[in-house]
Design an enzyme around this catalytic site. Structure first.
Site, mmCIF file in Angstrom:
data_model
loop_
_atom_site.group_PDB
_atom_site.id
_atom_site.type_symbol
_atom_site.label_atom_id
_atom_site.label_comp_id
_atom_site.label_asym_id
_atom_site.label_seq_id
_atom_site.Cartn_x
_atom_site.Cartn_y
_atom_site.Cartn_z
ATOM 1 N N CYS A 69 61.381 52.237 -21.175
ATOM 2 C CA CYS A 69 61.572 52.744 -19.812
ATOM 3 C C CYS A 69 63.005 53.135 -19.480
ATOM 4 O O CYS A 69 63.234 54.140 -18.812
ATOM 5 C CB CYS A 69 61.044 51.745 -18.790
ATOM 6 S SG CYS A 69 61.958 50.179 -18.709
ATOM 7 N N HIS A 109 62.081 46.701 -15.663
ATOM 8 C CA HIS A 109 61.522 48.049 -15.664
ATOM 9 C C HIS A 109 62.288 48.921 -14.679
ATOM 10 O O HIS A 109 62.730 48.455 -13.622
ATOM 11 C CB HIS A 109 60.043 48.018 -15.271
ATOM 12 C CG HIS A 109 59.396 49.367 -15.286
ATOM 13 N ND1 HIS A 109 59.363 50.171 -16.398
ATOM 14 C CD2 HIS A 109 58.784 50.082 -14.292
ATOM 15 C CE1 HIS A 109 58.751 51.302 -16.115
ATOM 16 N NE2 HIS A 109 58.399 51.276 -14.841
ATOM 17 N N ASP A 124 57.188 57.765 -12.495
ATOM 18 C CA ASP A 124 57.458 56.870 -13.619
ATOM 19 C C ASP A 124 57.012 57.519 -14.927
ATOM 20 O O ASP A 124 55.824 57.580 -15.223
ATOM 21 C CB ASP A 124 56.722 55.545 -13.400
ATOM 22 C CG ASP A 124 57.184 54.455 -14.339
ATOM 23 O OD1 ASP A 124 57.907 54.761 -15.303
ATOM 24 O OD2 ASP A 124 56.819 53.288 -14.114
#
Length: 276
Positions: A69, A109, A124
Site C-alpha cells: 500500500c 495502511h 485506494d
C-alpha cells in the site's frame, strides 16, 4: 521528480487521460489495480521498501513490479496530481481478519482522500486484501464493487470512520470469514505528514511478526473477481469459477507469479523466499 504520466498510463493500459471527476477517479483506480499487482516480495527478500516518488515509479512502472500500500498509493497520488486531482494521504487501521476482542491494530495502511467538486472521496489503489471502489466520504454511503462485494462507510465513535465489506470471502486474500458485514479498516481524516508515511512503512515492513514480515503475499483484481497467493496457497475467483490449490513446486510458483500477477522473479529469488 517530474512524473511521467504517459509511462504510467501505458503501465496501467489506459489509452488516454481520465477526466478529473468521480468517473475518472474510478476508472483510474480500477485500471491501476487490474494491472499493478499487490505484493510484499521485496520485504521477504530483505531488500527494503522505499516510498519516495522516484523509487516507487522506478519499481512499479519502469521495472513493472508490484508493491504494497505505501508504494501503490504513493504512485497513485502522484498520478492523481499529474492529472489535476486534489488528493492527500490518510492512514488506516486494518481490521479485516482481526477478532472482535483483539487489541487495536496499528496504522499500517495508507490510501487517499480526493476532493472532487466540493465533495470528498476515498480512493485506494493499494489494499491487497480485496478491491473496493472509490466512495464519497458520507456516513452510510454504499457501493458495489465489480466483483459483487458491497462496501459501506459508517461513522465510528472510537476510530472515526469504518469501512465495512459484505461479499464472498474468496474475493479477499483469505482474511475474511463467512458472510455479512465485516470491518475492513478504520481511519480519521487527520492530516498526515510525509514522515508519518515513512515511519508507518518502516514499522510495517520491518517489525517482527507483522503480516508483511511473516507472509509472502501477492494479489490482483480481476475484471469480475480476485486472485491472491498467500504463501504457497493460490486462490482465484473469476465470475462463478473458483480455483484453490497449494503450490508444491517452486517452478510452478514462479510461473504462477509471472502469468497471473505479472511478477517475474529469478529462480534464485524464489528459492530465497523460503517457501519450498
Amino acid at each position: 521528480m517530474s512524473f511521467d504520466l504517459d509511462a504510467y498510463l501505458a503501465r496501467i493500459a489506459l489509452p488516454a487521460r481520465v477526466t478529473t471527476d468521480a468517473a475518472g477517479l474510478e476508472r483510474l483506480q480500477r485500471a491501476h489495480r487490474l494491472t499493478i499487482p499487490f505484493e510484499d516480495l521485496d520485504v521477504m527478500l530483505g531488500r527494503g521498501i522505499r516510498v519516495d516518488s522516484e523509487s516507487v515509479f522506478a519499481k512499479l512502472v519502469t521495472a513493472k513490479r508490484g508493491g504494497y500500500c505505501f508504494e501503490q498509493n504513493r504512485l497513485f497520488r502522484d498520478a492523481l496530481a499529474a492529472l489535476g486531482f486534489v488528493a492527500r494521504p490518510l492512514l488506516a487501521r486494518v481490521w479485516l481478519g482481526v477478532a472482535e476482542d483483539a487489541d487495536v491494530p496499528p496504522l499500517t495502511h495508507t490510501f487517499s482522500l480526493v476532493s472532487i467538486e466540493g465533495e470528498e472521496w476515498i480512493a485506494d489503489a493499494g489494499f491487497g486484501g480485496s478491491y473496493s471502489p472509490p466512495m464519497r466520504l458520507i456516513d452510510g454511503e454504499e457501493v458495489v464493487a465489480p466483483d459483487g462485494a458491497r462496501f459501506r462507510l459508517t461513522r465510528d465513535n472510537t476510530h472515526g470512520w469504518m469501512l465495512l465489506r459484505d461479499g464472498d470471502p474468496v474475493l479477499t486474500d483469505g482474511r475474511a470469514r463467512g458472510d455479512g458485514w465485516q470491518r475492513q479498516f478504520s481511519f480519521t481524516t487527520d492530516h498526515v505528514e510525509p514522515i508519518d508515511l515513512v515511519v508507518a512503512n518502516h514499522w510495517t515492513s520491518t517489525a517482527p511478526g507483522t503480516r508483511f514480515t511473516t507472509l509472502v503475499v501477492a494479489s490482483i483484481a480481476l475484471p469480475t473477481g480476485f486472485a491472491n497467493l498467500t504463501g504457497r496457497l493460490y486462490r482465484r475467483k473469476a465470475g462463478d469459477k473458483v480455483q484453490e490449490n497449494e503450490i508444491t513446486d517452486p517452478r510452478v510458483y514462479r510461473m504462477r507469479l509471472s502469468l497471473m500477477f505479472g511478477i517475474d522473479l529469478t529462480a534464485e529469488d524464489v528459492a530465497a523466499l523460503g517457501l519450498f
